[in-house]
Structures are given as C-alpha cells and as structure tokens.
Write an enzyme that holds these catalytic residues in place. Structure first.
Site, PDB file in Angstrom:
ATOM      1  N   SER A   1      16.286 -57.448 -49.884  1.00 37.83           N
ATOM      2  CA  SER A   1      15.466 -56.276 -49.730  1.00 37.83           C
ATOM      3  C   SER A   1      14.541 -55.992 -50.926  1.00 37.83           C
ATOM      4  CB  SER A   1      16.353 -55.043 -49.523  1.00 37.83           C
ATOM      5  OG  SER A   1      17.133 -54.785 -50.678  1.00 37.83           O
TER       6      SER A   1
ATOM      7  N   LYS B   1      12.404 -50.758 -58.445  1.00 31.63           N
ATOM      8  CA  LYS B   1      12.682 -50.717 -57.002  1.00 31.63           C
ATOM      9  C   LYS B   1      12.791 -49.259 -56.561  1.00 31.63           C
ATOM     10  CE  LYS B   1      15.814 -52.746 -53.525  1.00 31.63           C
ATOM     11  NZ  LYS B   1      16.996 -53.589 -53.263  1.00 31.63           N
TER      12      LYS B   1
ATOM     13  N   SER C   1      20.166 -59.189 -52.077  1.00 34.34           N
ATOM     14  CA  SER C   1      18.823 -58.603 -52.199  1.00 34.34           C
ATOM     15  C   SER C   1      18.125 -58.794 -53.532  1.00 34.34           C
ATOM     16  CB  SER C   1      18.872 -57.115 -51.903  1.00 34.34           C
ATOM     17  OG  SER C   1      18.835 -56.918 -50.532  1.00 34.34           O
TER      18      SER C   1
HETATM   19  N1  GLN Z   1      20.119 -58.916 -46.333  1.00 36.32           N
HETATM   20  C1  GLN Z   1      21.301 -58.161 -46.508  1.00 36.32           C
HETATM   21  C2  GLN Z   1      21.297 -56.958 -45.600  1.00 36.32           C
HETATM   22  O1  GLN Z   1      20.382 -56.824 -44.872  1.00 36.32           O
HETATM   23  C3  GLN Z   1      21.475 -57.770 -47.937  1.00 36.32           C
HETATM   24  C4  GLN Z   1      20.643 -56.639 -48.335  1.00 36.32           C
HETATM   25  C5  GLN Z   1      20.920 -56.212 -49.749  1.00 36.32           C
HETATM   26  O2  GLN Z   1      21.511 -56.943 -50.535  1.00 36.32           O
HETATM   27  N2  GLN Z   1      20.559 -54.990 -50.043  1.00 36.32           N
HETATM   28  O3  GLN Z   1      22.183 -56.167 -45.595  1.00 36.32           O
END
Ligand code: GLN
Length: 451
Positions: free
Chosen positions: A132, A52, A156
C-alpha cells in the site's frame, strides 16, 4: 526548493502525494539550515521526505487515502513522524497509499491511483508502484523525495520497494511505535523506512525506532546504531533458503534472481542452508482472515460522529450507515465484511480462532529455522510491477502478490526488500532478507552485501 519544485512538476502525473506541504517544507528547511550552522544537526537534518498519509501529522490533513477522513486534521503528531521532525527531516507532503493501507497496487486510494515512474522497456503502458505504500515508493523512485516513511502490515513497505527499485525494511513488530498511525490490523502494522539504498534505511530507522509508552505493544529494547551493521559482511553467516517459497508457477525470472542472490552471498563467504518453513502455504489464508478481522474492529470508529466526514441521516443509525456507505471504498467494505463474518458467532472458531492457531505454527516455523540459520533469503514478490489496468477486478489474484511477504508479518520478524536486478523488460526486482526478532542488524548486513 528543488524538491518542492520536483513535487510540483511530477505529482500531477504520478499522483504520489495526496497533500503537499511546500510552505511547511521551506520553513522546516530554514530551521534545518540554522541547525546545521549551529552544530545541532543530525544525519537527517534537512533531508526531504515523503510521509505516508497514514501517519497523523499535527495541523496537516491526514486521510489514510479514505474519503471518510477527507476533512480530518489531527491535533496530534504520530510518534514516528514526530521523531523524524525532531531529527530535522523536512516533510514535503503526505504520500498516497491504498485506502487504509489495504492493497498491493495503490489502486484502492480514494484520491486516485499512483503511477510507477518505471516503465517496461520501449512501452508507454502505466504500471502500478505496488502498495500500500505506493505513493511513498513513487515519490522516492521519481526523485521527488530522498526517502519516505511506510507502514507494512503484510508487505506494504517491501513489495512497493521491490516494484520501484528501492530498499525498504519492515522492522520487528514493536520496534517502531504505532501511536498516531491510523490502524489497519494492529497485531501486524509496523512503520518503517523506504529509501534508495540500505544505508539510508539504517539512518532513518535509527531515528524512527524506540520504545514508546503510548503504544502498549512497543518494545522496551535499546535501539542500536543500525549503520554499524552495514559493513559487517556475511562471512560465516548461515543463510536459510526455504524450500516452500519455491512455488510452482513462479515466474522463472524471479527464481533466477533468487539463485543469483544465493551465489552472491556464497561468494562473500556465507554458508547457504536449505531449510523448511512447512506452514508457509497457510500464510495467505491466515493473513486474509486475521487482517480483515482486526480491520473490521479498528474501522468501527469511523461513524460520522468522532472523526472526519459526516453524512446526515434521519436518525443516528441512518447517519452511521450513510457516512460509512459514502465514506468507505469497495476494498475497505469487502474487508469489513470478511472481518465481521470471520468474527461472527458460529464462524469464529472455524475461521478466526483456527487462523490464530495456524499463525502460531507459522511463528514456530521461523523460530525453528532461526535455530539453524542467521537470516533467510527469498524473493520479495512473485512478479515485477504490473500494469495499472491488470488485476483490477480480481481481489484474489491481487492477494497472491503478498505470498512471500505475509509470513514474516504474521511472525513479527524483521524483513527487508533490496533491489537486486532488472527483469528482461527492464523493471526492478527485489530480494527479501528475513531476520530474527529484533535482529535488524543482521538483516542490514545481509542486505548491504546483496545491494
Ligand atoms: N497487500 C496487503 C493487504 O492488502 C498488505 C497491505 C499492507 O501491508 N498494508 O492487506
């Protein structure tokens, strides 16, 4: 070579990687061959993975999917990526994500959206891979990589795993070092693996986990061999089913999947226990106060002077403003504004402090529940993967995606998504297994029983 080729062929369509590193991969693969020949290989030696693009990689551009870090080449390696490197894993490239990991669909990246390799049966419409860690998920699901790293702040790792038919675990907060991982919300961020099955996750986590003195929140705990938990079975385990996750209006398919999961565990000798996590409904509002608050503080460092991009201005303030105005995307700006608002004098007590108190109640819910049960079973997400153009302009609908994943993040407990079936439209669906702090082993045991 085969994986480099798959990346070169598929990436132009799926956009799973922001940066590919084919030459480095070949070099690492050769080194891996030598290790296999001389007997110093580990189970990950020679395994091609997607990293990532939130993990700093020495000498390899790291963008966090933000234009503000477009020219940033870190002179250091994150602890977790360094451990994978040391184990002999081969890095194919840096996987796309939502900008600074803010999102649930991988549509906020400054380098374009990622496409889910899955499609609804008989349809051509492009679907999101979740987010994400959407690039990581798409890369593994499309067989461009055997496994990937992700980070999970509010879901995410788990939600994109569910949307692409993968297994992915968010370990206990503190299990994997955050050092060298671009920070989003430091009290929630946690690196973890994503792979095609539970066993591969266990192998990856073996290498990624461990105390790191460079991360003050890293836990000084011994790392067990997670693979030994895989065959434990669930006989005699108590599995909690939280009433509050049976949300009104949840897709009946998701509820049916959950019931199936309960039946599978029962059939294998687990005892199903109805439990209550009474503060669940505050999870989302608390998360969307705490995470932006921490993000607004963490992102203050991107000022055009210290890292990455700079847009010159008439004076220093002007330089800051222009750099940030051009460098950050809309979702990141929205989070910074929410964060600075809830932290500002006059609103701090009403929002941030209150959210911290409720966060504590959510943690207590889990502590109480784990007095009765060994693990908790829930769906991972309220729907299957949705279309690339759906939900685009509505942040609140987008935030609702995280309803089942954020409570475990706020409590810091480990949670895994496992592929558990297909929707009527032929899309993968996931179930989530939540465990006690530092009891990833039970999470793996239950996950392996469902898989
Ligand atoms: N969807 C969540 C957010 O937008 C979690 C994102 C994540 O876990 N990095 O914050």
């Amino acid at each position: 070579t085969a994986y480099n080729k798959a990346v070169a062929e598929l990436n132009p369509r799926l956009n799973a990687f922001i940066t590919t590193t084919p030459d480095l991969a070949l070099e690492q693969a050769k080194a891996a061959d030598a290790r296999i020949a001389d007997g110093s290989a580990t189970p990950l030696t020679g395994i091609p993975i997607a990293m990532k693009d939130l993990f700093c990689t020495e000498g390899v551009r790291t963008t966090a999917a933000s234009k503000i870090l477009e020219p940033f080449i870190p002179p250091y390696e994150s602890t977790v990526s360094g451990k994978l490197k040391a184990a002999g894993a081969v890095m194919l490239g840096k996987a796309n994500l939502d900008e600074f990991a803010m999102g649930s669909a991988n549509i906020t990246s400054g380098y374009g959206s990622v496409e889910n390799p899955w499609k609804r049966q008989g349809e051509v419409a492009k679907l999101v891979p979740g987010g994400s860690s959407g690039g990581s998920a798409a890369a593994v699901a499309a067989r461009m990589a055997l496994a990937a790293t992700g980070t999970d702040t509010g879901g995410s790792i788990r939600q994109p795993a569910a949307f692409t038919g993968l297994a992915g675990i968010k370990p206990t907060y503190g299990r994997c070092s955050r050092w060298g991982v671009v920070a989003f919300a430091s009290s929630l961020d946690q690196p973890g693996p994503m792979a095609r099955n539970v066993e591969d996750n266990a192998l990856l986590l073996n290498a990624m986990a461990g105390f790191d003195e460079k991360d003050s929140t890293s836990a000084e705990r011994a790392v067990p061999d997670f693979t030994t938990a895989l065959n434990r079975g669930v006989k005699g385990l108590k599995i909690g089913i939280p009433a509050e996750y049976r949300l009104e209006g949840t897709n009946p398919e998701i509820l049916a999947l959950w019931d199936k999961g309960i039946e599978w565990l029962k059939a294998q000798g687990a005892e199903i226990v109805d439990i209550s996590l009474p503060h669940t409904k505050y999870g989302l509002p608390v998360y969307y106060i705490v995470a932006p608050a921490e993000a607004s503080s963490n992102l203050a460092r991107y000022d055009g002077v210290r890292f990455g991009k700079r847009v010159d201005g008439e004076d220093l303030i002007d330089l800051y403003e222009r750099t940030r105005a051009e460098g950050f995307g809309a979702e990141v700006k929205r989070r910074i504004m929410i964060g600075t608002y809830v932290l500002s004098h006059g609103y701090y007590d009403a929002y941030y402090l209150k959210a911290q108190k409720v966060r504590n109640l959510i943690l207590k819910d889990f502590t109480n529940a784990f007095g009765q049960v060994d693990a908790i079973l829930t769906p991972t997400a309220p729907s299957a993967a949705f279309g690339l153009d759906e939900k685009m302009n509505d942040p609140v609908t987008m935030y609702l995606n995280d309803v089942f994943t954020v409570p475990a993040s706020l409590a810091g407990v480990p949670a895994m998504s496992v592929p558990a079936g297909l929707s009527a439209e032929g899309l993968p669906l996931g179930l989530q297994i939540i465990g006690k702090h530092f009891d990833e082993e039970t999470v793996f045991a239950v996950s392996a029983a469902i898989e």
